[in-house]
Design a protein around this motif. Structure first.
Motif, PDB file in Angstrom:
ATOM      1  N   ALA A   1      20.007 -54.993  -2.881  1.00  0.00           N
ATOM      2  CA  ALA A   1      21.259 -54.263  -2.749  1.00  0.00           C
ATOM      3  C   ALA A   1      21.359 -53.479  -1.460  1.00  0.00           C
ATOM      4  O   ALA A   1      22.468 -53.270  -0.942  1.00  0.00           O
ATOM      5  N   VAL A   2      20.226 -53.048  -0.907  1.00  0.00           N
ATOM      6  CA  VAL A   2      20.257 -52.138   0.243  1.00  0.00           C
ATOM      7  C   VAL A   2      19.735 -52.789   1.516  1.00  0.00           C
ATOM      8  O   VAL A   2      20.316 -52.617   2.593  1.00  0.00           O
ATOM      9  N   LYS A   3      18.673 -53.540   1.408  1.00  0.00           N
ATOM     10  CA  LYS A   3      17.991 -54.039   2.604  1.00  0.00           C
ATOM     11  C   LYS A   3      18.474 -55.417   3.061  1.00  0.00           C
ATOM     12  O   LYS A   3      18.429 -55.724   4.251  1.00  0.00           O
ATOM     13  N   VAL A   4      18.923 -56.238   2.116  1.00  0.00           N
ATOM     14  CA  VAL A   4      19.336 -57.603   2.460  1.00  0.00           C
ATOM     15  C   VAL A   4      20.790 -57.589   2.920  1.00  0.00           C
ATOM     16  O   VAL A   4      21.635 -56.889   2.350  1.00  0.00           O
ATOM     17  N   SER A   5      21.092 -58.376   3.928  1.00  0.00           N
ATOM     18  CA  SER A   5      22.466 -58.463   4.411  1.00  0.00           C
ATOM     19  C   SER A   5      23.366 -59.124   3.370  1.00  0.00           C
ATOM     20  O   SER A   5      22.898 -59.960   2.583  1.00  0.00           O
ATOM     21  N   PRO A   6      24.646 -58.765   3.344  1.00  0.00           N
ATOM     22  CA  PRO A   6      25.560 -59.366   2.353  1.00  0.00           C
ATOM     23  C   PRO A   6      25.595 -60.888   2.403  1.00  0.00           C
ATOM     24  O   PRO A   6      25.900 -61.531   1.400  1.00  0.00           O
TER      25      PRO A   6
ATOM     26  N   ASP B   1      27.487 -45.097  -2.533  1.00  0.00           N
ATOM     27  CA  ASP B   1      28.182 -44.715  -1.298  1.00  0.00           C
ATOM     28  C   ASP B   1      27.148 -44.340  -0.245  1.00  0.00           C
ATOM     29  O   ASP B   1      26.453 -43.323  -0.364  1.00  0.00           O
ATOM     30  N   LYS B   2      27.021 -45.164   0.786  1.00  0.00           N
ATOM     31  CA  LYS B   2      26.002 -44.935   1.811  1.00  0.00           C
ATOM     32  C   LYS B   2      26.253 -43.639   2.589  1.00  0.00           C
ATOM     33  O   LYS B   2      25.337 -43.101   3.208  1.00  0.00           O
ATOM     34  N   ARG B   3      27.484 -43.119   2.532  1.00  0.00           N
ATOM     35  CA  ARG B   3      27.761 -41.875   3.235  1.00  0.00           C
ATOM     36  C   ARG B   3      26.998 -40.699   2.640  1.00  0.00           C
ATOM     37  O   ARG B   3      26.701 -39.716   3.335  1.00  0.00           O
ATOM     38  N   LEU B   4      26.656 -40.794   1.360  1.00  0.00           N
ATOM     39  CA  LEU B   4      25.860 -39.735   0.743  1.00  0.00           C
ATOM     40  C   LEU B   4      24.460 -39.683   1.346  1.00  0.00           C
ATOM     41  O   LEU B   4      23.909 -38.606   1.567  1.00  0.00           O
ATOM     42  N   LEU B   5      23.898 -40.855   1.626  1.00  0.00           N
ATOM     43  CA  LEU B   5      22.584 -40.886   2.259  1.00  0.00           C
ATOM     44  C   LEU B   5      22.647 -40.354   3.684  1.00  0.00           C
ATOM     45  O   LEU B   5      21.738 -39.643   4.144  1.00  0.00           O
ATOM     46  N   ASP B   6      23.731 -40.690   4.382  1.00  0.00           N
ATOM     47  CA  ASP B   6      23.902 -40.156   5.735  1.00  0.00           C
ATOM     48  C   ASP B   6      24.052 -38.635   5.707  1.00  0.00           C
ATOM     49  O   ASP B   6      23.487 -37.933   6.559  1.00  0.00           O
ATOM     50  N   ALA B   7      24.781 -38.137   4.720  1.00  0.00           N
ATOM     51  CA  ALA B   7      24.956 -36.689   4.609  1.00  0.00           C
ATOM     52  C   ALA B   7      23.629 -36.008   4.297  1.00  0.00           C
ATOM     53  O   ALA B   7      23.320 -34.937   4.845  1.00  0.00           O
TER      54      ALA B   7
ATOM     55  N   ARG C   1      12.937 -37.885   0.064  1.00  0.00           N
ATOM     56  CA  ARG C   1      13.730 -36.886  -0.664  1.00  0.00           C
ATOM     57  C   ARG C   1      15.149 -37.398  -0.903  1.00  0.00           C
ATOM     58  O   ARG C   1      15.734 -37.167  -1.963  1.00  0.00           O
ATOM     59  N   SER C   2      15.707 -38.102   0.052  1.00  0.00           N
ATOM     60  CA  SER C   2      17.043 -38.673  -0.143  1.00  0.00           C
ATOM     61  C   SER C   2      17.046 -39.676  -1.282  1.00  0.00           C
ATOM     62  O   SER C   2      17.981 -39.735  -2.084  1.00  0.00           O
ATOM     63  N   PHE C   3      15.964 -40.458  -1.363  1.00  0.00           N
ATOM     64  CA  PHE C   3      15.881 -41.422  -2.461  1.00  0.00           C
ATOM     65  C   PHE C   3      15.777 -40.706  -3.802  1.00  0.00           C
ATOM     66  O   PHE C   3      16.463 -41.076  -4.770  1.00  0.00           O
ATOM     67  N   LEU C   4      14.922 -39.680  -3.879  1.00  0.00           N
ATOM     68  CA  LEU C   4      14.695 -38.997  -5.148  1.00  0.00           C
ATOM     69  C   LEU C   4      15.888 -38.167  -5.593  1.00  0.00           C
ATOM     70  O   LEU C   4      16.118 -37.995  -6.797  1.00  0.00           O
ATOM     71  N   THR C   5      16.648 -37.628  -4.643  1.00  0.00           N
ATOM     72  CA  THR C   5      17.742 -36.717  -5.003  1.00  0.00           C
ATOM     73  C   THR C   5      19.121 -37.356  -4.948  1.00  0.00           C
ATOM     74  O   THR C   5      20.070 -36.788  -5.489  1.00  0.00           O
ATOM     75  N   VAL C   6      19.240 -38.519  -4.305  1.00  0.00           N
ATOM     76  CA  VAL C   6      20.548 -39.164  -4.194  1.00  0.00           C
ATOM     77  C   VAL C   6      20.527 -40.549  -4.848  1.00  0.00           C
ATOM     78  O   VAL C   6      21.252 -40.815  -5.814  1.00  0.00           O
ATOM     79  N   THR C   7      19.685 -41.436  -4.303  1.00  0.00           N
ATOM     80  CA  THR C   7      19.709 -42.828  -4.758  1.00  0.00           C
ATOM     81  C   THR C   7      19.283 -42.966  -6.212  1.00  0.00           C
ATOM     82  O   THR C   7      19.969 -43.612  -7.012  1.00  0.00           O
TER      83      THR C   7
END
Length: 293
Positions: free
Chosen positions: A99-104, A183-189, A199-205
């Motif tokens: 879902a995240v690493k492979v291109s569409p 929403d990838k913008r949450l990871l950017d934020a 930490r982004s993975f544990l608290t967002v993803t």
């Protein structure tokens, strides 16, 4: 007064229309779920007939006899949650990668490869694992490199391996859907606020993908609680699940009342475990969401 009467009539008309629209669904719900459950309850209060089957009675002795099948309950309660947990641990990285690493461009093609085993019979796939885990498969290979006499088939390990292999696609799909909609913008934020990737993975993803984890876990766990083919073939008659006990009680021993009591107990145990799991998972999700950076 006239307006109030018209409003009341309109409300009653809507209620009637709603009831008529829901009637077919309610009928199917009663016929396919409530009625069979009532039959199971009635059977569980009966006795085994002289030649097997059901004989009308009003007794609880079938529930008192559940201890005779304690091994089946023990194996199911231990191995079904363990298989579900291992499926989560294996499926989540795979779903995240897709879902995240492979291109569409390649994403859905690889996803088809994940569910491809579902296009063949579970019986055929389980027989393949019987050959792989038997003496001419992996044990022979391990013996050739210096690890002789390793027993794989007819063990809890073999049953768990078969479970994870058979049901992992059901775990991957809902987790993949949850991660793809993230929403990838949450990871950017989160990164802009100074969060590390971990930490982004544990608290967002992870919190946002928990609904997919819950859905996949429920799908796998519910099916595993009634599983009988994999324990029968890979367990070799040594690892019994409740499903194996039910097959024996209904088809071989013909003790329908005890089988019905066991089935009803299984439903109650599943409801309790699923309720606890959902509540704990949702509480954990809420706690992680409150800790977003």
């Amino acid at each position: 007064m006239t307006a109030a009467l018209a409003t009341s009539n309109e409300g009653r008309r809507k209620s009637v229309v709603t009831a008529l629209l829901l009637a077919p669904t309610a009928l199917w719900f009663f016929v396919l779920l409530i009625l069979p459950m009532l039959v199971i309850i009635v059977f569980s209060l009966g006795e085994r007939g002289p030649v097997g089957g059901y004989q009308a009675a009003l007794t609880l002795k079938q529930y008192a006899s559940l201890g005779s099948r304690l091994a089946a309950f023990k194996n199911t309660i231990m191995l079904a949650p363990a298989g579900t947990l291992i499926s989560v641990l294996v499926a989540y990285p795979l779903a995240y990668f897709l879902a995240v690493k492979v291109s569409p461009r390649w994403r859905y093609g690889l996803l088809v490869l994940v569910v491809l085993p579902f296009w063949t019979s579970l019986l055929v796939r389980t027989y393949a694992w019987m050959f792989i885990l038997s003496g001419k498969g992996l044990p022979a290979l391990l013996a050739a490199i210096g690890f002789p006499e390793i027993q794989m088939i007819n063990t809890p390990f073999a049953v768990l391996l078969g479970i994870v292999y058979a049901y992992m696609p059901l775990m991957v799909l809902p987790i993949f859907v949850s991660l793809e909609k993230l929403d990838k913008r949450l990871l950017d934020a989160a990164a802009d606020l100074g969060s590390s990737p971990l930490r982004s993975f544990l608290t967002v993803t992870l919190p946002l993908s928990l609904p997919g984890v819950v859905t996949g876990s429920l799908l796998v766990f519910i099916l595993l609680m009634g599983e009988f083919l994999i324990p029968s073939l890979l367990g070799g008659g040594k690892i019994f699940f409740i499903g194996n006990a039910l097959v024996d009680l209904f088809l071989q021993s013909r003790n329908w009342p005890l089988g019905a009591a066991m089935s009803l107990t299984l439903v109650i145990v599943m409801l309790v475990l699923i309720t606890l799991y959902v509540r704990l998972t949702m509480a954990a999700s809420a706690g992680k969401s409150r800790s977003l950076p």
